[in-house]
Design an enzyme around this catalytic site. Structure first.
Site, PDB file in Angstrom:
ATOM      1  CG  ASP A 178      -9.287  11.059  -6.981  1.00  0.00           C
ATOM      2  OD1 ASP A 178     -10.332  11.499  -6.469  1.00  0.00           O
ATOM      3  OD2 ASP A 178      -8.162  11.473  -6.670  1.00  0.00           O
TER       4      ASP A 178
ATOM      5  CG  HIS B  18      -7.797   3.921   0.317  1.00  0.00           C
ATOM      6  ND1 HIS B  18      -7.231   3.371  -0.802  1.00  0.00           N
ATOM      7  CD2 HIS B  18      -6.800   4.586   0.970  1.00  0.00           C
ATOM      8  CE1 HIS B  18      -5.944   3.696  -0.830  1.00  0.00           C
ATOM      9  NE2 HIS B  18      -5.659   4.428   0.226  1.00  0.00           N
TER      10      HIS B  18
ATOM     11  CD  GLU C 143      -8.726   6.496   3.896  1.00  0.00           C
ATOM     12  OE1 GLU C 143      -7.659   7.093   4.018  1.00  0.00           O
ATOM     13  OE2 GLU C 143      -9.351   6.431   2.807  1.00  0.00           O
TER      14      GLU C 143
ATOM     15  CB  THR D   4      -0.019   6.119  -9.578  1.00  0.00           C
ATOM     16  OG1 THR D   4      -0.016   7.524  -9.838  1.00  0.00           O
ATOM     17  CG2 THR D   4       0.063   5.369 -10.903  1.00  0.00           C
TER      18      THR D   4
ATOM     19  CG  ASN E  36       1.055  11.779  -7.165  1.00  0.00           C
ATOM     20  OD1 ASN E  36       2.013  11.477  -7.874  1.00  0.00           O
ATOM     21  ND2 ASN E  36      -0.014  12.395  -7.637  1.00  0.00           N
TER      22      ASN E  36
ATOM     23  N   PRO F  16      -4.127   7.402 -12.801  1.00  0.00           N
ATOM     24  CG  PRO F  16      -4.541   5.667 -14.279  1.00  0.00           C
ATOM     25  CD  PRO F  16      -4.869   6.136 -12.902  1.00  0.00           C
ATOM     26  CE  LYS F  17      -2.255  12.619 -10.462  1.00  0.00           C
ATOM     27  NZ  LYS F  17      -1.604  11.298 -10.360  1.00  0.00           N
TER      28      LYS F  17
ATOM     29  CG  HIS G 167      -1.955   1.081   1.215  1.00  0.00           C
ATOM     30  ND1 HIS G 167      -3.259   0.881   1.620  1.00  0.00           N
ATOM     31  CD2 HIS G 167      -1.894   2.381   0.831  1.00  0.00           C
ATOM     32  CE1 HIS G 167      -3.939   2.006   1.490  1.00  0.00           C
ATOM     33  NE2 HIS G 167      -3.119   2.940   1.026  1.00  0.00           N
TER      34      HIS G 167
HETATM   35 ZN   LIG Z   1      -3.742   4.969   0.884  1.00  0.00          ZN
END
Ligand SMILES: [Zn+2]
Length: 357
Positions: free
Chosen positions: A162, A219, A222, A112, A31, A114-115, A27
């Site tokens: 995202d 995730h 949290e 990551t 960035n 992708p952007k 994990h």
């Molecule tokens: Zn994380």
């Protein structure tokens, strides 16, 4: 020797052991793992070009310590602005891999998002290609320094969805992951600001990934969001990141599901997902022999590394060196990469085990 000196000496021995130990990292966000020095260098370049004027206090944002969860996402916003260039993406990937290899990480699953950026001609595909170029460069450098990294480091990639993205954008990421499978993309992650987005937006993409045989990690938990946790557990992903804020009945459910949990101590403490290390669910997971893996999350953002996270486990939960070895070795069971690589990693651990008893 005074008791303070003895403690200091014991700590040194432990840290050295944790660094020497072959480790598996599952994990780690690209960035979030960038060196501060690299970020500052890039911020300066952008400053000279006038392309970061919306963040006049960029240095403070980069160098801030003890970030809250929302301050972490502020830094990620800055990193997003700074990482618009393919060559930079390649550079940070290479550096992040070198940093993990330097502390004896033998398998790294880097994740990551992708952007795309119309202004710089970056597409999601060209972004991933730049990351893959970074992996190739790191391998070349590490091969040249073979003596320093006897076991080498195997790197695989997870593409992240995202939580700000739409259903179509999420599906596009899954399709890209499928196309890049033969280049080392092994799974899908759902991440981003946990107070943003709705689980149902991503479900079609995650279901599609599963149907196509791509493993998924989420995730989860949290922040307090029991409905979402419930739906995530019902989806039964291949792994869960964090899983900090669950209700009593959900802990029981998790225990029966046996979904491996990626545990990130420093991240959980800094972002307030858990109140103190004594309250960390690692204690319960470990005591009940629950499948888990110790990870960093964002080694740059939280100024940590995987060896330190293992040392935290030892000192906070009274684990022996042999317990740490077993934790590192067992993590090979939860990797998303292909079976032959799993066997290769098992052989590494079997080969060094006599030195760690
Ligand atoms: Zn994380």
């Amino acid at each position: 020797m005074s008791s303070n000196q003895a403690q200091h000496r014991a700590r040194e021995i432990l840290v050295r052991y944790c660094k020497r130990l072959p480790k598996i990292e599952l994990h780690a966000h690209l960035n979030g793992s960038i060196r501060d020095s690299t970020l500052l260098e890039l911020a300066q370049e952008h400053d000279q070009r006038g392309t970061i004027s919306s963040y006049p206090n960029v240095r403070e944002i980069i160098l801030k310590e003890d970030r809250s969860l929302q301050e972490c996402f502020k830094l990620f916003d800055v990193i997003h602005v700074l990482t618009t260039d393919h060559s930079f993406i390649t550079r940070i990937t290479k550096e992040v891999i070198e940093d993990f290899a330097a502390e004896n990480v033998v398998y790294l699953e880097l994740r990551t998002t992708p952007k795309s950026n119309v202004l710089t001609g970056m597409t999601k595909r060209s972004y991933v290609e730049a990351v893959l170029a970074g992996i190739t460069k790191a391998n070349l450098v590490l091969c040249e320094n073979h003596q320093l990294h006897a076991h080498g480091i195997q790197v695989r990639l997870l593409l992240s969805i995202d939580r700000r993205e739409t259903t179509d954008q999420a599906i596009e990421t899954v399709k890209l992951a499928l196309e890049m499978k033969s280049h080392g993309v092994v799974g899908i992650d759902l991440s981003g600001n946990p107070v943003t987005g709705n689980w149902k937006t991503f479900l079609p993409a995650l279901t599609y990934a599963r149907q196509c045989g791509l493993p998924v990690t989420l995730h989860c938990g949290e922040v307090h969001n029991p409905d979402e946790v419930e739906e995530m557990l019902a989806f039964h992903p291949d792994r869960l990141g964090h899983a900090c804020v669950l209700q009593e009945s959900q802990w029981e459910r998790l225990h029966n599901l046996r979904i491996p949990v990626e545990v990130c101590f420093t991240s959980n403490l800094r972002t307030g997902c858990v109140k103190s290390i004594c309250d960390h669910h690692f204690a319960w997971l470990y005591k009940t022999h629950y499948p888990l893996v110790i990870c960093t999350d964002d080694r740059g953002v939280f100024s940590t590394n995987l060896s330190s996270e293992y040392a935290i486990a030892a000192t906070s939960f009274d684990l022996s060196e042999h317990d740490l070895f077993e934790l590192a070795k067992n993590a090979t069971r939860f990797i998303f990469a292909e079976e032959p690589l799993k066997r290769h990693l098992d052989r590494i651990f079997a080969g060094v085990e006599p030195n760690y008893r």
